[in-house]
Design a protein around this motif. Structure first.
Motif, PDB file in Angstrom:
ATOM      1  N   LEU A  50       0.829  -1.196   0.000  1.00 29.58           N
ATOM      2  CA  LEU A  50       0.000   0.000   0.000  1.00 29.58           C
ATOM      3  C   LEU A  50       0.866   1.250   0.000  1.00 29.58           C
ATOM      4  O   LEU A  50       1.911   1.288   0.643  1.00 29.58           O
ATOM      5  CB  LEU A  50      -0.911   0.019   1.233  1.00 29.58           C
ATOM      6  CG  LEU A  50      -1.872  -1.153   1.425  1.00 29.58           C
ATOM      7  CD1 LEU A  50      -2.733  -0.916   2.658  1.00 29.58           C
ATOM      8  CD2 LEU A  50      -2.741  -1.373   0.202  1.00 29.58           C
ATOM      9  N   THR A  51       0.415   2.257  -0.702  1.00 31.61           N
ATOM     10  CA  THR A  51       1.103   3.548  -0.678  1.00 31.61           C
ATOM     11  C   THR A  51       0.779   4.271   0.622  1.00 31.61           C
ATOM     12  O   THR A  51      -0.167   3.903   1.343  1.00 31.61           O
ATOM     13  CB  THR A  51       0.670   4.419  -1.859  1.00 31.61           C
ATOM     14  OG1 THR A  51      -0.726   4.744  -1.711  1.00 31.61           O
ATOM     15  CG2 THR A  51       0.889   3.691  -3.188  1.00 31.61           C
ATOM     16  N   THR A  52       1.518   5.334   0.899  1.00 30.74           N
ATOM     17  CA  THR A  52       1.214   6.152   2.080  1.00 30.74           C
ATOM     18  C   THR A  52      -0.206   6.697   2.001  1.00 30.74           C
ATOM     19  O   THR A  52      -0.942   6.690   2.989  1.00 30.74           O
ATOM     20  CB  THR A  52       2.219   7.311   2.188  1.00 30.74           C
ATOM     21  OG1 THR A  52       3.530   6.781   2.406  1.00 30.74           O
ATOM     22  CG2 THR A  52       1.856   8.243   3.343  1.00 30.74           C
ATOM     23  N   GLY A  53      -0.614   7.127   0.815  1.00 26.86           N
ATOM     24  CA  GLY A  53      -1.967   7.651   0.646  1.00 26.86           C
ATOM     25  C   GLY A  53      -3.027   6.599   0.925  1.00 26.86           C
ATOM     26  O   GLY A  53      -4.058   6.894   1.548  1.00 26.86           O
ATOM     27  N   HIS A 168     -13.264  -9.247  11.432  1.00 30.58           N
ATOM     28  CA  HIS A 168     -12.062  -9.994  11.063  1.00 30.58           C
ATOM     29  C   HIS A 168     -11.701  -9.792   9.602  1.00 30.58           C
ATOM     30  O   HIS A 168     -10.527  -9.871   9.227  1.00 30.58           O
ATOM     31  CB  HIS A 168     -12.286 -11.485  11.359  1.00 30.58           C
ATOM     32  CG  HIS A 168     -11.048 -12.310  11.291  1.00 30.58           C
ATOM     33  ND1 HIS A 168     -10.872 -13.310  10.359  1.00 30.58           N
ATOM     34  CD2 HIS A 168      -9.908 -12.281  12.027  1.00 30.58           C
ATOM     35  CE1 HIS A 168      -9.690 -13.869  10.533  1.00 30.58           C
ATOM     36  NE2 HIS A 168      -9.074 -13.280  11.526  1.00 30.58           N
ATOM     37  N   GLU A 169     -12.704  -9.515   8.772  1.00 30.96           N
ATOM     38  CA  GLU A 169     -12.438  -9.326   7.345  1.00 30.96           C
ATOM     39  C   GLU A 169     -11.609  -8.066   7.089  1.00 30.96           C
ATOM     40  O   GLU A 169     -10.990  -7.933   6.018  1.00 30.96           O
ATOM     41  CB  GLU A 169     -13.748  -9.255   6.557  1.00 30.96           C
ATOM     42  CG  GLU A 169     -14.601  -8.016   6.775  1.00 30.96           C
ATOM     43  CD  GLU A 169     -15.443  -8.054   8.039  1.00 30.96           C
ATOM     44  OE1 GLU A 169     -16.136  -7.066   8.326  1.00 30.96           O
ATOM     45  OE2 GLU A 169     -15.402  -9.103   8.746  1.00 30.96           O
ATOM     46  N   GLU A 170     -11.569  -7.152   8.044  1.00 26.82           N
ATOM     47  CA  GLU A 170     -10.784  -5.935   7.871  1.00 26.82           C
ATOM     48  C   GLU A 170      -9.342  -6.070   8.361  1.00 26.82           C
ATOM     49  O   GLU A 170      -8.495  -5.209   8.082  1.00 26.82           O
ATOM     50  CB  GLU A 170     -11.455  -4.768   8.599  1.00 26.82           C
ATOM     51  CG  GLU A 170     -12.777  -4.334   8.002  1.00 26.82           C
ATOM     52  CD  GLU A 170     -13.260  -3.025   8.601  1.00 26.82           C
ATOM     53  OE1 GLU A 170     -12.750  -1.972   8.190  1.00 26.82           O
ATOM     54  OE2 GLU A 170     -14.130  -3.073   9.495  1.00 26.82           O
ATOM     55  N   LEU A 171      -9.063  -7.136   9.099  1.00 26.51           N
ATOM     56  CA  LEU A 171      -7.740  -7.274   9.703  1.00 26.51           C
ATOM     57  C   LEU A 171      -6.601  -7.333   8.688  1.00 26.51           C
ATOM     58  O   LEU A 171      -5.533  -6.741   8.932  1.00 26.51           O
ATOM     59  CB  LEU A 171      -7.707  -8.494  10.629  1.00 26.51           C
ATOM     60  CG  LEU A 171      -6.407  -8.721  11.400  1.00 26.51           C
ATOM     61  CD1 LEU A 171      -6.006  -7.484  12.192  1.00 26.51           C
ATOM     62  CD2 LEU A 171      -6.543  -9.930  12.326  1.00 26.51           C
ATOM     63  N   PRO A 172      -6.756  -8.019   7.530  1.00 29.81           N
ATOM     64  CA  PRO A 172      -5.650  -7.986   6.563  1.00 29.81           C
ATOM     65  C   PRO A 172      -5.261  -6.570   6.151  1.00 29.81           C
ATOM     66  O   PRO A 172      -4.074  -6.268   5.990  1.00 29.81           O
ATOM     67  CB  PRO A 172      -6.198  -8.791   5.377  1.00 29.81           C
ATOM     68  CG  PRO A 172      -7.181  -9.734   5.985  1.00 29.81           C
ATOM     69  CD  PRO A 172      -7.823  -8.943   7.087  1.00 29.81           C
ATOM     70  N   ALA A 173      -6.241  -5.685   6.008  1.00 25.98           N
ATOM     71  CA  ALA A 173      -5.937  -4.300   5.662  1.00 25.98           C
ATOM     72  C   ALA A 173      -5.234  -3.603   6.813  1.00 25.98           C
ATOM     73  O   ALA A 173      -4.324  -2.784   6.610  1.00 25.98           O
ATOM     74  CB  ALA A 173      -7.221  -3.554   5.293  1.00 25.98           C
ATOM     75  N   GLY A 174      -5.647  -3.922   8.048  1.00 24.37           N
ATOM     76  CA  GLY A 174      -4.975  -3.343   9.203  1.00 24.37           C
ATOM     77  C   GLY A 174      -3.520  -3.761   9.265  1.00 24.37           C
ATOM     78  O   GLY A 174      -2.627  -2.944   9.527  1.00 24.37           O
ATOM     79  N   LEU A 175      -3.253  -5.032   9.001  1.00 25.99           N
ATOM     80  CA  LEU A 175      -1.875  -5.521   8.989  1.00 25.99           C
ATOM     81  C   LEU A 175      -1.078  -4.911   7.844  1.00 25.99           C
ATOM     82  O   LEU A 175       0.125  -4.676   7.977  1.00 25.99           O
ATOM     83  CB  LEU A 175      -1.869  -7.046   8.903  1.00 25.99           C
ATOM     84  CG  LEU A 175      -2.247  -7.757  10.217  1.00 25.99           C
ATOM     85  CD1 LEU A 175      -2.665  -9.196   9.963  1.00 25.99           C
ATOM     86  CD2 LEU A 175      -1.095  -7.705  11.205  1.00 25.99           C
ATOM     87  N   ALA A 176      -1.746  -4.636   6.732  1.00 26.48           N
ATOM     88  CA  ALA A 176      -1.057  -4.031   5.591  1.00 26.48           C
ATOM     89  C   ALA A 176      -0.571  -2.621   5.908  1.00 26.48           C
ATOM     90  O   ALA A 176       0.338  -2.117   5.241  1.00 26.48           O
ATOM     91  CB  ALA A 176      -1.985  -4.005   4.373  1.00 26.48           C
ATOM     92  N   CYS A 177      -1.159  -1.990   6.913  1.00 31.12           N
ATOM     93  CA  CYS A 177      -0.735  -0.647   7.317  1.00 31.12           C
ATOM     94  C   CYS A 177       0.437  -0.673   8.290  1.00 31.12           C
ATOM     95  O   CYS A 177       1.017   0.373   8.593  1.00 31.12           O
ATOM     96  CB  CYS A 177      -1.897   0.108   7.958  1.00 31.12           C
ATOM     97  SG  CYS A 177      -3.248   0.503   6.831  1.00 31.12           S
ATOM     98  N   ALA A 178       0.773  -1.866   8.804  1.00 31.80           N
ATOM     99  CA  ALA A 178       1.744  -1.967   9.889  1.00 31.80           C
ATOM    100  C   ALA A 178       3.124  -2.379   9.392  1.00 31.80           C
ATOM    101  O   ALA A 178       3.267  -3.106   8.406  1.00 31.80           O
ATOM    102  CB  ALA A 178       1.254  -2.962  10.928  1.00 31.80           C
ATOM    103  N   ASP A 179       4.139  -1.922  10.120  1.00 30.67           N
ATOM    104  CA  ASP A 179       5.512  -2.358   9.897  1.00 30.67           C
ATOM    105  C   ASP A 179       5.896  -3.481  10.846  1.00 30.67           C
ATOM    106  O   ASP A 179       6.827  -4.258  10.568  1.00 30.67           O
ATOM    107  CB  ASP A 179       6.472  -1.187  10.109  1.00 30.67           C
ATOM    108  CG  ASP A 179       6.197  -0.041   9.154  1.00 30.67           C
ATOM    109  OD1 ASP A 179       6.481  -0.203   7.960  1.00 30.67           O
ATOM    110  OD2 ASP A 179       5.687   0.998   9.606  1.00 30.67           O
TER     111      ASP A 179
END
Length: 284
Positions: A50-53, A168-179
């Motif tokens: 994901l980009t910063t935006g 739970h379906e949103e968690l992959p996106a949450g992880l995609a935001c994390a380092d």
């Protein structure tokens, strides 16, 4: 439990630590117990670039547009953020500060208070200071000091954000935001969030207790995360410091974790282990 166990031809536990508990509590011999870990859907939980935006858009939706964080004694959405609050996540060059993600319930066993104390210590020594996202906290369920109060007491209001309980379906996106994912819970039976993080290419920090102690490799060429001593703030702070200041090491451990999860924890692999066990039981 003892009655059910005595009726079973084979007991399956999700980790060696659970196997030891079954032996201790139910008196089941080790040779009657098989360890098969939980599986993860590696099609849903997979790395996303994901980009910063794009990350900011997701964070804005979770924190500004549709907040679910809740204050003590108040409903979901009672903790709300503004665009100005999100601006503190950015470094002077416009990039996002390193993001740490915690996932869980507001229960003492999760040791969130310990993580917040360690995070407060690391924020004083790192520049730019990282961001901590708290993903979870079932509405109304809290043990001890509420995390929102802890955040305020530690002067972390501009570094820690309560996202609240989301599907739970949103968690992959949450992880995609994390380092980095950090969850220093003690004696987790298995720890799904650690393999979900690894499946998304996010290296985890956990304690060397329970399931995570056998899920995560801490040292050597196959290292795929960090293990710290339970209830040891200094050890946790040190691990956060190492992980947050060495992007190449995070990337190495993330790649190792992704490979291991796809090889050993994908549902197809776990299903094969159960099929083999059923076959062995049917054809002794």
């Amino acid at each position: 439990m003892r009655t059910y166990a005595e009726c079973a031809g084979r007991i399956v536990t999700v980790s060696p630590s659970d196997q030891a508990e079954v032996e201790r509590l139910l008196g089941i011999p080790a040779q009657q117990i098989t360890v098969i870990g939980n599986g993860v859907d590696t099609t849903r939980f997979a790395p996303q670039q994901l980009t910063t935006g794009q990350k900011l858009a997701l964070l804005r939706r979770w924190l500004v547009e549709d907040p679910q964080g809740w204050a003590p004694g108040k409903p979901p959405g009672s903790i709300r953020y503004t665009d100005a609050d999100l601006s503190t996540m950015l470094t002077p060059d416009g990039s996002l500060a390193p993001i740490v993600l915690w996932i869980g319930r507001f229960q003492h066993v999760k040791r969130l208070a310990l993580l917040l104390e360690a995070f407060a210590a690391i924020c004083k020594s790192l520049s730019p200071a990282p961001i901590l996202l708290l993903w979870g906290g079932y509405p109304g369920e809290n043990e001890g000091e509420h995390p929102a109060d802890t955040v305020h007491r530690l002067d972390l209001d501009q570094r820690v954000y309560l996202i609240g309980w989301r599907g739970h379906e949103e968690l992959p996106a949450g992880l995609a935001c994390a380092d980095l994912m950090a969850a220093p819970a003690v004696n987790e039976s298995f720890g799904m969030v650690y393999i979900e993080a690894a499946a998304c290419g996010v290296p985890p920090i956990a304690t060397n207790t329970g399931g995570p102690a056998t899920l995560i490799t801490h040292n050597g060429p196959d290292a795929d995360g960090w293990l710290v001593r339970p209830d040891d703030m200094d050890d946790l702070t040190a691990a956060l410091g190492v992980a947050l200041t060495d992007p190449s090491e995070r990337a190495r451990r993330a790649a190792n974790g992704l490979q291991r999860v796809r090889r050993s924890c994908a549902w197809a692999r776990v299903a094969d282990q159960y099929l083999q066990l059923y076959y062995e039981q049917a054809h002794p």
